[in-house]
Design a protein around this motif. Sequence first.
Motif, mmCIF file in Angstrom:
data_model
loop_
_atom_site.group_PDB
_atom_site.id
_atom_site.type_symbol
_atom_site.label_atom_id
_atom_site.label_comp_id
_atom_site.label_asym_id
_atom_site.label_seq_id
_atom_site.Cartn_x
_atom_site.Cartn_y
_atom_site.Cartn_z
ATOM 1 N N GLN A 1 -53.104 4.365 -47.368
ATOM 2 C CA GLN A 1 -54.187 3.896 -46.529
ATOM 3 C C GLN A 1 -55.075 2.953 -47.330
ATOM 4 O O GLN A 1 -55.034 2.930 -48.554
ATOM 5 C CB GLN A 1 -55.008 5.084 -45.998
ATOM 6 N N VAL A 2 -55.885 2.203 -46.595
ATOM 7 C CA VAL A 2 -56.783 1.247 -47.220
ATOM 8 C C VAL A 2 -57.867 1.990 -48.001
ATOM 9 O O VAL A 2 -58.493 2.918 -47.501
ATOM 10 C CB VAL A 2 -57.447 0.348 -46.164
ATOM 11 N N GLN A 3 -58.043 1.577 -49.253
ATOM 12 C CA GLN A 3 -59.118 2.135 -50.072
ATOM 13 C C GLN A 3 -59.848 1.013 -50.778
ATOM 14 O O GLN A 3 -59.211 0.093 -51.315
ATOM 15 C CB GLN A 3 -58.575 3.111 -51.112
ATOM 16 N N LEU A 4 -61.165 1.107 -50.761
ATOM 17 C CA LEU A 4 -62.027 0.179 -51.490
ATOM 18 C C LEU A 4 -62.975 1.035 -52.325
ATOM 19 O O LEU A 4 -63.722 1.845 -51.771
ATOM 20 C CB LEU A 4 -62.808 -0.700 -50.523
ATOM 21 N N VAL A 5 -62.934 0.845 -53.638
ATOM 22 C CA VAL A 5 -63.726 1.679 -54.536
ATOM 23 C C VAL A 5 -64.627 0.796 -55.383
ATOM 24 O O VAL A 5 -64.152 0.046 -56.242
ATOM 25 C CB VAL A 5 -62.832 2.548 -55.425
ATOM 26 N N GLU A 6 -65.936 0.906 -55.130
ATOM 27 C CA GLU A 6 -66.906 0.114 -55.883
ATOM 28 C C GLU A 6 -67.321 0.831 -57.172
ATOM 29 O O GLU A 6 -67.306 2.062 -57.239
ATOM 30 C CB GLU A 6 -68.172 -0.139 -55.042
ATOM 31 N N SER A 7 -67.715 0.037 -58.135
ATOM 32 C CA SER A 7 -68.257 0.568 -59.380
ATOM 33 C C SER A 7 -69.170 -0.478 -59.992
ATOM 34 O O SER A 7 -69.174 -1.645 -59.567
ATOM 35 C CB SER A 7 -67.142 0.939 -60.352
ATOM 36 N N GLY A 8 -69.944 -0.055 -60.995
ATOM 37 C CA GLY A 8 -70.770 -0.996 -61.731
ATOM 38 C C GLY A 8 -72.245 -0.967 -61.409
ATOM 39 O O GLY A 8 -73.026 -1.690 -62.041
ATOM 40 N N GLY A 9 -72.643 -0.173 -60.437
ATOM 41 C CA GLY A 9 -74.060 -0.090 -60.110
ATOM 42 C C GLY A 9 -74.835 0.663 -61.186
ATOM 43 O O GLY A 9 -74.258 1.216 -62.116
ATOM 44 N N GLY A 10 -76.156 0.638 -61.031
ATOM 45 C CA GLY A 10 -76.994 1.352 -61.987
ATOM 46 C C GLY A 10 -78.425 0.906 -61.917
ATOM 47 O O GLY A 10 -78.830 0.195 -60.989
ATOM 48 N N LEU A 11 -79.183 1.308 -62.920
ATOM 49 C CA LEU A 11 -80.595 0.940 -63.032
ATOM 50 C C LEU A 11 -80.729 -0.212 -64.019
ATOM 51 O O LEU A 11 -80.190 -0.156 -65.138
ATOM 52 C CB LEU A 11 -81.397 2.147 -63.516
ATOM 53 N N VAL A 12 -81.438 -1.246 -63.599
ATOM 54 C CA VAL A 12 -81.615 -2.425 -64.456
ATOM 55 C C VAL A 12 -83.045 -2.928 -64.288
ATOM 56 O O VAL A 12 -83.651 -2.779 -63.223
ATOM 57 C CB VAL A 12 -80.583 -3.512 -64.098
ATOM 58 N N GLN A 13 -83.567 -3.525 -65.343
ATOM 59 C CA GLN A 13 -84.917 -4.077 -65.285
ATOM 60 C C GLN A 13 -84.918 -5.406 -64.546
ATOM 61 O O GLN A 13 -83.894 -6.103 -64.514
ATOM 62 C CB GLN A 13 -85.462 -4.261 -66.692
ATOM 63 N N PRO A 14 -86.044 -5.774 -63.966
ATOM 64 C CA PRO A 14 -86.138 -7.101 -63.341
ATOM 65 C C PRO A 14 -85.747 -8.192 -64.332
ATOM 66 O O PRO A 14 -86.121 -8.141 -65.514
ATOM 67 C CB PRO A 14 -87.619 -7.196 -62.969
ATOM 68 N N GLY A 15 -84.979 -9.150 -63.838
ATOM 69 C CA GLY A 15 -84.466 -10.219 -64.682
ATOM 70 C C GLY A 15 -83.128 -9.907 -65.314
ATOM 71 O O GLY A 15 -82.507 -10.794 -65.917
ATOM 72 N N GLY A 16 -82.684 -8.679 -65.195
ATOM 73 C CA GLY A 16 -81.427 -8.273 -65.792
ATOM 74 C C GLY A 16 -80.213 -8.636 -64.949
ATOM 75 O O GLY A 16 -80.331 -9.276 -63.887
ATOM 76 N N SER A 17 -79.065 -8.197 -65.423
ATOM 77 C CA SER A 17 -77.791 -8.526 -64.767
ATOM 78 C C SER A 17 -76.936 -7.277 -64.615
ATOM 79 O O SER A 17 -77.040 -6.332 -65.400
ATOM 80 C CB SER A 17 -77.010 -9.548 -65.599
ATOM 81 N N LEU A 18 -76.105 -7.309 -63.608
ATOM 82 C CA LEU A 18 -75.072 -6.294 -63.385
ATOM 83 C C LEU A 18 -73.852 -6.988 -62.802
ATOM 84 O O LEU A 18 -73.992 -8.009 -62.106
ATOM 85 C CB LEU A 18 -75.540 -5.215 -62.402
ATOM 86 N N ARG A 19 -72.687 -6.400 -63.059
ATOM 87 C CA ARG A 19 -71.476 -6.871 -62.393
ATOM 88 C C ARG A 19 -70.856 -5.701 -61.639
ATOM 89 O O ARG A 19 -70.494 -4.681 -62.239
ATOM 90 C CB ARG A 19 -70.459 -7.452 -63.372
ATOM 91 N N LEU A 20 -70.749 -5.884 -60.340
ATOM 92 C CA LEU A 20 -70.096 -4.883 -59.501
ATOM 93 C C LEU A 20 -68.612 -5.227 -59.365
ATOM 94 O O LEU A 20 -68.235 -6.399 -59.322
ATOM 95 C CB LEU A 20 -70.729 -4.839 -58.118
#
Length: 114
Positions: free
Chosen positions: A1-20
């Motif tokens: 079956q179709v599965q989509l699994v996200e990762s990479g979230g979290g807590l970051v300060q303003p001006g920071g970066s994340l990659r999901l």
Amino acid sequence: QVQLVESGGGLVQPGGSLRLSCAASGFYFSSYSMSWYRQAPGKERELVAGITSAGGSTNYADSVKGRFTISRDNSKNTVYLQMNSLKPEDTAAYYCYAPRLGSWGQGTQVTVSS
């Protein structure tokens, strides 16, 4: 079956970066456009960015243009959302979505706070 699994979230300060990341399975990933949505508490889910099947075309919400970049690696069945210059108003649960399949991931929380 179709599965989509996200990762990479979290807590970051303003001006920071994340990659999901969103790892897909159960369908022929490279044939489908993909999107990222987000939903903040008390607000409707909104489109953040989309990318066509081969990655040749992208679109963005005005609120994230110039700060976020959507990309994909069809060899890895994965779509990414690079988020730079994050603001507190970017705080939300972020969801991966396959429009033609109507399939959603479970979401990953992004919190931008000092």
